[in-house]
Motif scaffolding. Structure first.
Motif, mmCIF file in Angstrom:
data_model
loop_
_atom_site.group_PDB
_atom_site.id
_atom_site.type_symbol
_atom_site.label_atom_id
_atom_site.label_comp_id
_atom_site.label_asym_id
_atom_site.label_seq_id
_atom_site.Cartn_x
_atom_site.Cartn_y
_atom_site.Cartn_z
ATOM 1 N N VAL A 148 0.830 -1.212 0.000
ATOM 2 C CA VAL A 148 0.000 0.000 0.000
ATOM 3 C C VAL A 148 0.860 1.256 0.000
ATOM 4 O O VAL A 148 0.598 2.217 -0.743
ATOM 5 C CB VAL A 148 -0.951 0.003 1.212
ATOM 6 N N THR A 151 2.490 1.826 -3.397
ATOM 7 C CA THR A 151 1.451 2.197 -4.361
ATOM 8 C C THR A 151 1.013 3.642 -4.162
ATOM 9 O O THR A 151 0.903 4.411 -5.128
ATOM 10 C CB THR A 151 0.232 1.271 -4.223
ATOM 11 N N CYS A 152 0.774 4.034 -2.915
ATOM 12 C CA CYS A 152 0.351 5.402 -2.620
ATOM 13 C C CYS A 152 1.410 6.415 -3.027
ATOM 14 O O CYS A 152 1.092 7.510 -3.505
ATOM 15 C CB CYS A 152 0.035 5.548 -1.130
ATOM 16 N N SER A 412 -6.735 4.472 3.689
ATOM 17 C CA SER A 412 -5.495 5.180 3.367
ATOM 18 C C SER A 412 -5.283 5.257 1.861
ATOM 19 O O SER A 412 -4.805 6.275 1.340
ATOM 20 C CB SER A 412 -4.299 4.491 4.031
ATOM 21 N N PHE A 413 -5.669 4.205 1.148
ATOM 22 C CA PHE A 413 -5.532 4.210 -0.308
ATOM 23 C C PHE A 413 -6.479 5.227 -0.944
ATOM 24 O O PHE A 413 -6.104 5.943 -1.882
ATOM 25 C CB PHE A 413 -5.800 2.808 -0.860
ATOM 26 N N ALA A 416 -5.097 8.642 -0.356
ATOM 27 C CA ALA A 416 -3.984 8.889 -1.280
ATOM 28 C C ALA A 416 -4.501 9.284 -2.657
ATOM 29 O O ALA A 416 -3.950 10.180 -3.313
ATOM 30 C CB ALA A 416 -3.108 7.637 -1.387
ATOM 31 N N ASN A 417 -5.579 8.641 -3.111
ATOM 32 C CA ASN A 417 -6.164 8.986 -4.407
ATOM 33 C C ASN A 417 -6.750 10.390 -4.403
ATOM 34 O O ASN A 417 -6.606 11.137 -5.377
ATOM 35 C CB ASN A 417 -7.244 7.963 -4.782
ATOM 36 N N THR A 420 -3.866 12.847 -4.375
ATOM 37 C CA THR A 420 -3.246 12.842 -5.703
ATOM 38 C C THR A 420 -4.051 13.681 -6.679
ATOM 39 O O THR A 420 -3.499 14.474 -7.452
ATOM 40 C CB THR A 420 -3.115 11.399 -6.230
ATOM 41 N N THR A 445 3.285 12.498 1.281
ATOM 42 C CA THR A 445 3.472 11.245 2.011
ATOM 43 C C THR A 445 3.406 11.461 3.521
ATOM 44 O O THR A 445 2.859 10.629 4.254
ATOM 45 C CB THR A 445 4.814 10.586 1.632
ATOM 46 N N LEU A 448 -0.252 11.915 4.445
ATOM 47 C CA LEU A 448 -0.924 10.614 4.382
ATOM 48 C C LEU A 448 -0.616 9.778 5.624
ATOM 49 O O LEU A 448 -1.519 9.182 6.227
ATOM 50 C CB LEU A 448 -0.473 9.877 3.115
#
Length: 465
Positions: A148, A151-152, A412-413, A416-417, A420, A445, A448
């Motif tokens: 994760v 990826t984030c 959390s994902f 992050a989206n 972004t 980061t 996040l």
């Protein structure tokens, strides 16, 4: 005037950003292996250096509820910041300004870990006394968080020039580190899935209900990206398809076709073999072509047909999760035996990936062919195998950073989206200097990690079903 404002795009550099991530050829397997060494190695070193001052003996009542025993907020967040500085920030450096030093960093970390084990293991064993090492499930949790986190980091970094183009997703054949993202999510989910734990009590209606959040997120992504004119690379999944639909489709298929975990591996291999034969017979040419007719399948051919590859991948992951972590017949076996199996599997998958890539068909995430599936398993089991090294020195549990992300993996994902998207709509990422890009990524980061840590500290858990 109002008409002009309405006609003005919220994302004027959309086409340039789409071109920026198009027609790429990926990295080499050796560089992917190097990057896959750095991330878990940093986690291992941080665990060894953290000592008892960061540990929380989590009181786990079941898989859905974790009650962390926390100390005061100052200690919690200071430890979380140290986790960020020793794990996340170095990873960000390696994926950007230190990209050309990836091999050097990987070798240096391997040497450091080896030396540390040689000089500290005997002393650590004496101090540990009769304490028993945690099960591999602790390492699985750490591995899933690593997936994760990377990826984030990558989903925003890829929009800046500071992020090497070879790390981004390949157009057709080849593989960058980002190509492994969706496959890693599938494997990570499979290893700890209900199927791997041999829980078959869920009805089909309940299974559909559990998948509904993914379907909702898939449609929400379509609507949101269209509404703000956000950049979408059509060759990745298709016109309308996305990552969430792939995860949902795999879950639905697994619920419809119920297979005992003992047999999932064989069925998965047969599905992959049959799919690969179909690809080699001409389907691959159709999938990599730019031609699309008006029907919904043709519009989303990459996403639709690759489901077969991801389903085969998931079933193999279910089988491995069952035999390595759940099978009651192997409870009497030592942890060392399980660790050896993980290392052997990592090597075997890498070898198969190289052979398939060279003699059958080159790795392609776009099609999710046999070589890609083996590469994903090789890379993921490599990460998992390195994480098992933590127990050579310390029997401590996960880092605070890992516990925080593990409690809100999907949350959390999603955060992050959202972050972004906000960055892309407010900053011209293509024109940002290296310093500006690195500062933005550092703030992103850090934010996040802190928000995820804040949710963990107050016991907030995002759960949709």
């Amino acid at each position: 005037m109002e008409g002009r404002l309405l006609d003005k795009s919220l994302n004027p550099t959309k086409l340039l950003k789409e071109q920026f991530v198009s027609n790429l050829t990926g990295s080499s397997m050796s560089e992917i292996a190097a990057l896959s060494t750095i991330v878990p190695a940093l986690v291992v070193l941080r665990k060894w250096s953290s000592g008892d001052n960061t540990r929380r003996d989590a009181a786990k009542k079941n898989d859905d509820k974790v009650l962390p025993v926390r100390k005061d907020w100052m200690q919690y967040f200071s430890t979380l910041v140290v986790d960020y500085l020793t794990v996340v920030l170095p990873v960000l450096l390696v994926f950007t300004v230190l990209a050309e030093w990836a091999y050097t960093c990987a070798i240096s970390l391997i040497i450091l870990i080896s030396v540390y084990i040689m000089f500290k293991r005997s002393q650590s064993r004496l101090k540990a006394g009769l304490s028993q090492p945690p099960s591999l499930r602790t390492d699985i949790s750490s591995y899933r968080v690593s997936v994760v986190l990377v990826t984030c980091l990558c989903i925003l970094a890829v929009d800046f020039k500071i992020f090497p183009r070879r790390y981004a997703k390949a157009e057709t054949y080849g593989s960058g580190i980002m190509d492994l993202g969706v496959g890693s999510f599938v494997v990570a989910n499979a290893l700890v899935s209900r199927q791997a734990r041999n829980i078959t009590s869920m009805s089909f209606r309940a299974a559909l209900s559990s998948v509904s959040p993914l379907v909702f997120l898939g449609f929400a992504r379509i609507i949101s990206t269209s509404g703000v004119d956000y950049q979408v690379h059509v060759g990745e999944y298709g016109v309308h398809w996305n990552f969430f639909f792939t995860l949902a489709a795999v879950s639905i298929l697994t619920s419809i076709v119920r297979i005992h975990p003992k047999h999932c591996g064989l069925v998965g291999l047969l599905i992959l073999a049959g799919y690969q034969i179909w690809l080699s017979s001409g389907l691959n040419e159709y999938l990599i072509s730019d031609k699309r007719s008006a029907d919904i399948i043709s519009q989303n051919k990459e996403g639709v047909y690759s489901i077969l590859g991801y389903w085969g991948m998931f079933l193999i992951g279910v089988s491995l999760g069952y035999y390595l972590f759940v099978d009651t017949s192997s409870k009497g076996k030592s942890r060392n035996t399980q660790v050896v199996k993980v290392w052997v599997l990592a090597a075997a998958f890498w070898i198969l990936a190289i052979i398939l890539d060279r003699y059958i068909e080159r790795v392609s995430r776009r099609m999710c062919n046999f070589a890609y599936v083996m590469l994903v398993f090789g890379q993921n089991f490599q990460v998992l195998s390195i994480l098992t090294l933590a127990d050579f020195i310390s029997y401590e549990k996960n880092l605070i950073l890992e516990d925080a992300f593990n409690q809100n993996m999907l949350g959390s994902f999603l955060l992050a989206n959202i972050l972004t998207g906000l960055v892309n709509l407010s900053v011209d990422t293509l024109s940002a200097s290296s310093l500006t890009a690195f500062m933005i990524l550092s703030v992103y980061t850090f934010t996040l990690c802190m928000v995820t840590g804040l949710a963990h500290f107050f016991g907030v858990r995002m759960k949709f079903w």
